[in-house]
Design a protein around this motif. Sequence first.
Motif, PDB file in Angstrom:
ATOM      1  N   PRO A 433       0.833  -1.216   0.000  1.00  0.00           N
ATOM      2  CA  PRO A 433       0.000   0.000   0.000  1.00  0.00           C
ATOM      3  C   PRO A 433       0.859   1.255   0.000  1.00  0.00           C
ATOM      4  N   PRO A 434       0.375   2.328  -0.611  1.00  0.00           N
ATOM      5  CA  PRO A 434       1.146   3.581  -0.628  1.00  0.00           C
ATOM      6  C   PRO A 434       1.263   4.164   0.766  1.00  0.00           C
ATOM      7  N   THR A 435       2.379   4.828   1.021  1.00  0.00           N
ATOM      8  CA  THR A 435       2.611   5.457   2.320  1.00  0.00           C
ATOM      9  C   THR A 435       2.625   6.980   2.249  1.00  0.00           C
ATOM     10  N   GLY A 436       2.546   7.540   1.046  1.00  0.00           N
ATOM     11  CA  GLY A 436       2.620   8.984   0.881  1.00  0.00           C
ATOM     12  C   GLY A 436       1.325   9.573   0.360  1.00  0.00           C
ATOM     13  N   THR A 437       1.220  10.872   0.458  1.00  0.00           N
ATOM     14  CA  THR A 437       0.080  11.612  -0.077  1.00  0.00           C
ATOM     15  C   THR A 437       0.587  12.890  -0.736  1.00  0.00           C
ATOM     16  N   ALA A 438      -0.156  13.387  -1.690  1.00  0.00           N
ATOM     17  CA  ALA A 438       0.197  14.652  -2.333  1.00  0.00           C
ATOM     18  C   ALA A 438      -0.010  15.792  -1.338  1.00  0.00           C
ATOM     19  N   HIS A 439       0.942  16.703  -1.278  1.00  0.00           N
ATOM     20  CA  HIS A 439       0.816  17.841  -0.370  1.00  0.00           C
ATOM     21  C   HIS A 439       1.810  18.917  -0.776  1.00  0.00           C
ATOM     22  N   ARG A 440       1.566  20.130  -0.335  1.00  0.00           N
ATOM     23  CA  ARG A 440       2.467  21.244  -0.605  1.00  0.00           C
ATOM     24  C   ARG A 440       3.688  21.143   0.313  1.00  0.00           C
ATOM     25  N   ILE A 441       4.842  21.523  -0.208  1.00  0.00           N
ATOM     26  CA  ILE A 441       6.071  21.534   0.573  1.00  0.00           C
ATOM     27  C   ILE A 441       6.530  22.981   0.755  1.00  0.00           C
ATOM     28  N   LYS A 442       6.606  23.410   2.004  1.00  0.00           N
ATOM     29  CA  LYS A 442       7.020  24.788   2.312  1.00  0.00           C
ATOM     30  C   LYS A 442       8.474  24.874   2.743  1.00  0.00           C
ATOM     31  N   ALA A 443       8.930  23.897   3.533  1.00  0.00           N
ATOM     32  CA  ALA A 443      10.308  23.887   4.044  1.00  0.00           C
ATOM     33  C   ALA A 443      10.651  25.221   4.703  1.00  0.00           C
ATOM     34  N   GLU A 444       9.805  25.660   5.608  1.00  0.00           N
ATOM     35  CA  GLU A 444      10.024  26.937   6.272  1.00  0.00           C
ATOM     36  C   GLU A 444      11.336  26.913   7.057  1.00  0.00           C
ATOM     37  N   GLY A 445      12.108  27.970   6.927  1.00  0.00           N
ATOM     38  CA  GLY A 445      13.384  28.071   7.608  1.00  0.00           C
ATOM     39  C   GLY A 445      14.572  27.629   6.778  1.00  0.00           C
TER      40      GLY A 445
END
Length: 516
Positions: A433-445
């Motif tokens: 089964p997949p372990t990830g989901t689509a999402h925005r990446i901000k990487a703040e800092g």
Amino acid sequence: MHTRRPLRTLALVLGTVGLLASGCSGGSSTTGSPSPARAGSASPSAVPEALEPFYAQHLSWRDCGVPGFQCTTMKAPLDYAKPEGDSIKLAVSRKKATGPGKRIGSLLVNPGGPGGSAIGYLQGYAAIGYPAPVRARYDMVAIDPRGVARSEPVECLTGPQMDAYTQVDQTPDDRAEIAKLSGAFETFATGCEKRSGEILPHVSTVETARDMDMLRALLGDERLHYVGASYGTFLGATYAELFPGRVGRLVLDGAMDPSLPSAEMNRDQTAGFETAFTSFAEDCVKKKDCLLGTGSADDAADRLKRLFADLDAKPIPTGDSRRLGESLATTGVIAAMYDETAWPQLREALAGAEKGDGSGLLSLADSYYEREPNGTYTNLMYANAAVNCLDLPPAFTSPEAVTRALPTFEKASPVFGRGFAWAALNCAHWPVPPTGTAHRIKAEGAAPIVVVGTTRDPATPYKWAQSLAGQLSSGTLLTYEGDGHTAYGRGSDCIDTAINTYLLDGTPPKPGTKCT
């Protein structure tokens, strides 16, 4: 064609290697993920206690047998949620900074895929082809991601089985052909589970990003300096999300958009290949040796579709035991879309196919699949599917879902849409089964990150670069107005100067910078 992947490896090997995606990665695994280590530290004390033995290991470098390169292996947990359990060995290679000038640190490189060998890319191109000032001040380093090439590779099919798989009709016309295609995807997945079942749940992009942080520490670097192309941009962005305080100078070239679910990503990429083909066709019809005629790009597209239909009805000889049908022919054409320097080869191959000789298109397809002359394959396609099917839920889970989506894919590309839609069924039977989901990446800092986009890139459409640069809190978009997949090192002095300046002194290009 197999899964379309934003792989940057044919552009360099038609000349070293770029290719394609479907179900291409864009999600992030969160299962069992420990918290990021303290930002900016390379000390084992800055990581979770259970990982300290891994961060404290010693790398024993040795001669690779390739002049100027050293090789080693490092251990990583098979499962980061259970670091006390089994471990895996990951292959690493480097070429030390040549000087003159003060050494900046290590520069990790990744050519994309997923499934491309970073070590092969380093030894075959990056440590030779990157600009001399960059090579002078960085140790050039590559790690083959888990499941790839020298790092406990995922295996799925034998050479003859893979030959059969690549020839299955991916534009099925009836229920019997649909069943055969779905069965081929199931056979592929079953083969992966049978031969590589232990590693399949642990080849996610998040796990590979964690491996990269471990390597950063073992190399003695406080921050990660990195150039990632194509899928390598998603890997780099994932690293920035996990370890924002450890980001050094990151170049993400041919960017992916991690916020897109699989179906939308595949549809965008379908449109990207249509854009690239139109550019090829507009150039082709001006040439005397163009099989596609001397009319408009639309006329050229119609003529190519007729050729595909003829090959679907009656495959042609290739001088090999395999005949050229529609699937292999389509893959050959798609492969040449990655780099405009391949266009003359494609024109010649199309002219040959028109005369009943399929050898030219077969050669292009074989380069895409990384098929060796002896009939064996590298593990590129196997690792590609394993990572993609783990990183995101499948684009489609049934033939009926593909059928419903066909109109939108065919609108995105009248030439390639049907095949791309059916190819996106490839993860439907995946055993893990997949372990990830689509999402925005901000990487703040994170420190400034340079995102590079090419306006007519087939595999990673330009709008993905625009989106990723906008998501990252410190992202800067650098635009190449041109053809082909990725931009750095492909002939634009403007692009190369902007990236070299950033890598050497940390100054990103001005916002809105565009190059030709």
